[in-house]
Write an enzyme that holds these catalytic residues in place. Structure first.
Site, PDB file in Angstrom:
ATOM      1  N   ARG A 288      27.274  49.121   1.999  1.00  8.11           N
ATOM      2  CA  ARG A 288      27.964  49.978   1.027  1.00  8.11           C
ATOM      3  C   ARG A 288      27.704  49.416  -0.366  1.00  8.11           C
ATOM      4  O   ARG A 288      27.099  48.352  -0.498  1.00  8.11           O
ATOM      5  CB  ARG A 288      29.470  50.051   1.327  1.00  8.11           C
TER       6      ARG A 288
ATOM      7  N   ASN B 120      35.436  52.657  -5.298  1.00  7.50           N
ATOM      8  CA  ASN B 120      36.199  51.597  -4.639  1.00  7.50           C
ATOM      9  C   ASN B 120      35.721  50.237  -5.136  1.00  7.50           C
ATOM     10  O   ASN B 120      34.531  49.940  -5.060  1.00  7.50           O
ATOM     11  CB  ASN B 120      35.988  51.658  -3.118  1.00  7.50           C
ATOM     12  N   GLU B 121      36.643  49.465  -5.668  1.00 14.96           N
ATOM     13  CA  GLU B 121      36.328  48.089  -6.096  1.00 14.96           C
ATOM     14  C   GLU B 121      34.982  48.011  -6.826  1.00 14.96           C
ATOM     15  O   GLU B 121      34.064  47.311  -6.396  1.00 14.96           O
ATOM     16  CB  GLU B 121      36.343  47.131  -4.896  1.00 14.96           C
TER      17      GLU B 121
ATOM     18  N   GLU C 208      45.636  47.935  -1.679  1.00 17.40           N
ATOM     19  CA  GLU C 208      45.207  47.421  -0.375  1.00 17.40           C
ATOM     20  C   GLU C 208      45.748  46.025  -0.165  1.00 17.40           C
ATOM     21  O   GLU C 208      45.708  45.192  -1.061  1.00 17.40           O
ATOM     22  CB  GLU C 208      43.681  47.292  -0.312  1.00 17.40           C
TER      23      GLU C 208
ATOM     24  N   TRP D  81      36.694  38.560   6.812  1.00 15.85           N
ATOM     25  CA  TRP D  81      35.597  38.101   5.962  1.00 15.85           C
ATOM     26  C   TRP D  81      35.711  36.654   5.521  1.00 15.85           C
ATOM     27  O   TRP D  81      34.901  36.183   4.733  1.00 15.85           O
ATOM     28  CB  TRP D  81      35.420  39.027   4.764  1.00 15.85           C
TER      29      TRP D  81
ATOM     30  N   GLU E  88      33.970  46.074  10.007  1.00 12.50           N
ATOM     31  CA  GLU E  88      35.353  45.648   9.815  1.00 12.50           C
ATOM     32  C   GLU E  88      36.212  45.862  11.050  1.00 12.50           C
ATOM     33  O   GLU E  88      37.433  45.995  10.951  1.00 12.50           O
ATOM     34  CB  GLU E  88      35.936  46.351   8.579  1.00 12.50           C
ATOM     35  N   LYS E  89      35.566  45.862  12.227  1.00  9.11           N
ATOM     36  CA  LYS E  89      36.344  46.150  13.438  1.00  9.11           C
ATOM     37  C   LYS E  89      37.304  45.022  13.797  1.00  9.11           C
ATOM     38  O   LYS E  89      38.227  45.228  14.570  1.00  9.11           O
ATOM     39  CB  LYS E  89      35.436  46.507  14.609  1.00  9.11           C
ATOM     40  N   PHE E  90      37.106  43.830  13.221  1.00  7.27           N
ATOM     41  CA  PHE E  90      38.059  42.746  13.482  1.00  7.27           C
ATOM     42  C   PHE E  90      38.993  42.515  12.295  1.00  7.27           C
ATOM     43  O   PHE E  90      39.647  41.482  12.196  1.00  7.27           O
ATOM     44  CB  PHE E  90      37.313  41.466  13.874  1.00  7.27           C
ATOM     45  N   HIS E  91      39.034  43.494  11.385  1.00  9.28           N
ATOM     46  CA  HIS E  91      40.012  43.457  10.282  1.00  9.28           C
ATOM     47  C   HIS E  91      41.285  44.105  10.808  1.00  9.28           C
ATOM     48  O   HIS E  91      41.229  45.129  11.482  1.00  9.28           O
ATOM     49  CB  HIS E  91      39.451  44.254   9.106  1.00  9.28           C
TER      50      HIS E  91
HETATM   51  C1  GLA Z   1      38.271  45.650   0.229  1.00 15.02           C
HETATM   52  C2  GLA Z   1      37.757  47.068   0.371  1.00 15.02           C
HETATM   53  C3  GLA Z   1      38.123  47.692   1.684  1.00 15.02           C
HETATM   54  C4  GLA Z   1      37.929  46.720   2.819  1.00 15.02           C
HETATM   55  C5  GLA Z   1      38.747  45.490   2.554  1.00 15.02           C
HETATM   56  C6  GLA Z   1      38.671  44.470   3.656  1.00 15.02           C
HETATM   57  O1  GLA Z   1      39.488  45.544  -0.343  1.00 15.02           O
HETATM   58  O2  GLA Z   1      38.197  47.883  -0.678  1.00 15.02           O
HETATM   59  O3  GLA Z   1      37.299  48.826   1.872  1.00 15.02           O
HETATM   60  O4  GLA Z   1      36.583  46.380   2.924  1.00 15.02           O
HETATM   61  O5  GLA Z   1      38.277  44.875   1.388  1.00 15.02           O
HETATM   62  O6  GLA Z   1      39.518  43.390   3.411  1.00 15.02           O
END
Ligand code: GLA
Length: 667
Positions: free
Chosen positions: A114, A152-153, A309, A317, A357-360
């Protein structure tokens, strides 16, 4: 003015990122049922959905999004609708490789992840504008829509040729002529003189240190280039939905954006906060760091802000990803409310089964609704509903900590006296000292109006503009208290050293003749001081001129020389701290200066690890320790969370929180 109140409509928002396109529609009904059960009031939809909405160039597939928005609306859940422009689909990179970013070495960053876009690419911008326009037209008047979430970010920097041309145009606007640029960048050094604008590049990988003024300008430029992407999308959505506020989510204390400039362009300031759960028990810097990010975000917003978030439990991560210990997700969420948040949201609603991110963790984990984590989420939803009295209210702060991104960008470059003096760590150390003593502070731009604060703290601002220096001097002259850390006011806006160790105006305020030399300390080393404490990281050979020496160095080359000074300037007081005092010493120094300046802690005399903050009429008490603690109260108080009245004292459980109001007996 459009603001967060237009999204919250009188109560704290609670929710998270919702990615229904990753699930069969049969799961959506269950999502809605459990969102309602958890008290979710806001779902952030569409953050990375570009390929789902535009599967082929120019095609539109919005039926699923129509159904999702209608479903949420039918359940009384508001929507924070995101433009999907942080995740361009593979076809954009394949058809237009020039939209892909390149790093300092010219290496392309490919699709398959991404954020693979060059902010300067007109092709990227055009495609982003088109999909934003279509979404805004289609959903701008949807009754579920509460808030727009752009991209996003933002943070991807690029060094490609398109960026180079854009950088040159930006430089022309900043410096005017090539001659001025050569002067401002000091290109007489190492034969770096430019004879033609087209020779100028982003600071690409080079054999040795790159011109620091060029690096500083490139960081300013990158922030501005990304900001142009934000404002372009913001203007599109705003045109189709007047009255609906617009935000983009910041990373916490992130170096890649000038957060003051960005916040000024947003209706709602929002941030993503991911404290390390491993720090929950053993590292007091964990909750203090959360408090710093909250204070910064509130100050950027100038009032209530949105926690866009956080993780319900573990992230995926860090090298080791531990879950949040029981109670800490609640504790840290309520800490954000205490420090001004009007929205508490998570990444993400339902835990993914596929992808990176399946383990988030998520609000609804793989373990399902009968899990500790979901129970804690549901309980938090109920508590936030009870905290309506906090909504829209202000946090009281008598202290301003000055912070700025260009100062950070200029200071944290190679070629300085010490790589051990890292800006964000210094900022955090000073903020932590205030936090420990429950001295609530705002953060402020160095050129901000400071007269509303009894005390101003500068942990370190290596770069200070003339306007900032004049403002700080006027503040102290007029009766303010300044506590100033080392290596401040050393350079001007182009990273040109101001001779004398620091700017002459600041030296007058501080009562210093000069700084002869900087004497940074070896990694991990300390230097003893005459007051029995020790300093870290840095020391200086100071020559006072009017300032009184409060403590001297007690060992080493500078033994007997001033370490901490204090000076009366006009009607005010200015302290200079030429080292980083060890944590307890810094806390004591700041608490003493604050007391003299008439700043009182939110509640004095609390046991270590208990945080107190006042927001509106509420006094929040937060126990960051693993053991119950008993707190004495100055008068009877009622806890809004439990309804219980505590006549003289209150016991907070492990990681417990209370939101107190003074008890007024019925007559
Ligand atoms: C960021 C992103 C999210 C996700 C989280 C994971 O904050 O904006 O899409 O990837 O990290 O912690």
């Amino acid at each position: 003015m459009v603001g967060l109140h237009d999204a919250t409509r009188g109560r704290l928002l609670f929710g998270g990122d919702y990615n229904p396109e990753q699930w069969p529609e049969s799961v959506w009904q269950e999502d809605i049922r459990l969102m309602r059960e958890a008290g979710v009031t806001l779902a952030t939809v569409g953050v990375f959905s570009w390929a789902a909405i535009e599967p082929r160039p120019g095609a539109r597939n919005t039926g699923w999004l129509d159904r999702v928005l209608d479903l949420l609306h039918g359940a009384g859940i508001g929507v924070c609708l995101a433009t999907p422009t942080a995740a361009p689909p593979p076809w954009l990179g394949a058809l237009h490789p020039e939209t892909l970013p390149r790093d300092e070495s010219g290496t392309v960053l490919w699709y398959g992840s991404r954020n693979q876009f060059c902010a300067s690419s007109p092709v990227y911008r055009e495609h982003a504008a088109r999909i934003t326009e279509d979404l805004a037209r289609r959903y701008g008047a949807h009754p579920a829509l509460r808030l727009w979430h752009i991209n996003n970010e933002y943070g991807t920097a690029c060094w490609c040729d398109t960026t180079a041309a854009h950088f040159r145009a930006w430089l022309r606007a900043r410096h005017g002529t090539l001659q001025a640029l050569n002067t401002d960048w000091g290109t007489a050094f190492w034969s770096q003189r430019y004879g033609d604008w087209n020779e100028i590049l982003p600071p690409r990988r080079a054999p040795y240190l790159v011109n620091p003024a060029q690096v500083l300008d490139f960081r300013r430029f990158t922030s501005d280039a990304l900001l142009e992407c934000f404002t372009a999308e913001r203007d599109i959505v705003a045109a189709h939905s007047p009255g609906v506020p617009v935000t983009t989510n910041f990373m916490p204390l992130f170096a890649g954006q000038d957060g003051w400039r960005w916040a000024a362009e947003e209706d709602v300031v929002s941030v993503d906060v991911y404290p390390d759960p491993a720090a929950a028990h053993d590292d007091p810097a964990g909750p203090a760091h959360g408090a710093l990010v909250h204070d910064l975000t509130r100050s950027q917003a100038g009032g209530p802000w949105a926690l866009m978030e956080q993780a319900a439990s573990a992230v995926n991560w860090r090298p080791v990803n531990q879950p949040k210990p029981a109670g800490t997700m609640r504790l840290w969420s309520l800490q954000a409310v205490a420090r001004g948040a009007d929205a508490i949201c998570f990444f993400q609603w339902r835990a993914s089964r596929q992808g990176s991110e399946k383990f988030h963790s998520a609000m609804l984990p793989h373990a399902g609704e009968h899990s500790r984590s979901f129970r804690e989420i549901r309980d938090l939803g109920a508590e936030l509903a009870r905290l309506a009295p906090a909504h829209g209210t202000q946090v009281a702060a008598g202290i301003a900590v000055l912070h700025d991104w260009p100062a950070w960008w200029a200071a944290d470059q190679p070629g300085r006296p010490s790589a051990e003096a890292r800006y964000p760590e210094l900022l955090a150390a000073w903020h932590h000292a205030l936090w420990q003593r429950n001295l609530t502070c705002d953060l402020a731009h160095p050129e901000a109006r400071l007269t509303g604060y009894r005390m101003v703290v500068i942990p370190q601002l290596y770069l200070l503009t003339d306007a900032a220096l004049d403002g700080i001097a006027a503040y102290v002259r007029g009766g303010g208290t300044l506590v100033c850390g080392f290596f401040t006011g050393v350079a001007d806006a182009d990273d040109r050293v101001r001779e004398g160790g620091t700017d002459a105006r600041l030296r007058r305020v501080l009562g210093l003749e000069t700084v002869h030399e900087w004497w940074p300390l070896a990694p991990g080393a300390t230097v003893a001081m005459s007051d029995g404490t020790a300093g870290r990281i840095w020391s200086e050979d100071l020559e006072p001129a009017g300032a009184r020496t409060v403590a001297t160095y007690a060992e080493g080359e500078l033994s007997g020389r001033p370490a901490i000074t204090r000076h009366t300037y006009g009607r005010g007081t200015a302290w200079y701290v030429s080292t980083l005092p060890e944590p307890a010493a810094l806390a004591a120094l700041l608490a003493g200066a604050a007391e003299e300046a008439g700043v009182v802690p939110a509640l004095p005399g609390l046991p270590a690890g208990v945080e107190a903050v006042r927001r509106g009429t509420l006094l929040f008490l937060l126990n960051h320790t693993r053991a119950p603690v008993t707190v004495r109260l100055p008068s009877p108080h009622t806890d809004t969370l439990t309804g219980h009245t505590h006549p003289a004292e209150l016991t907070l459980d492990r990681h417990g929180v209370a939101a107190l109001t003074p008890h007024t007996p019925h007559t």
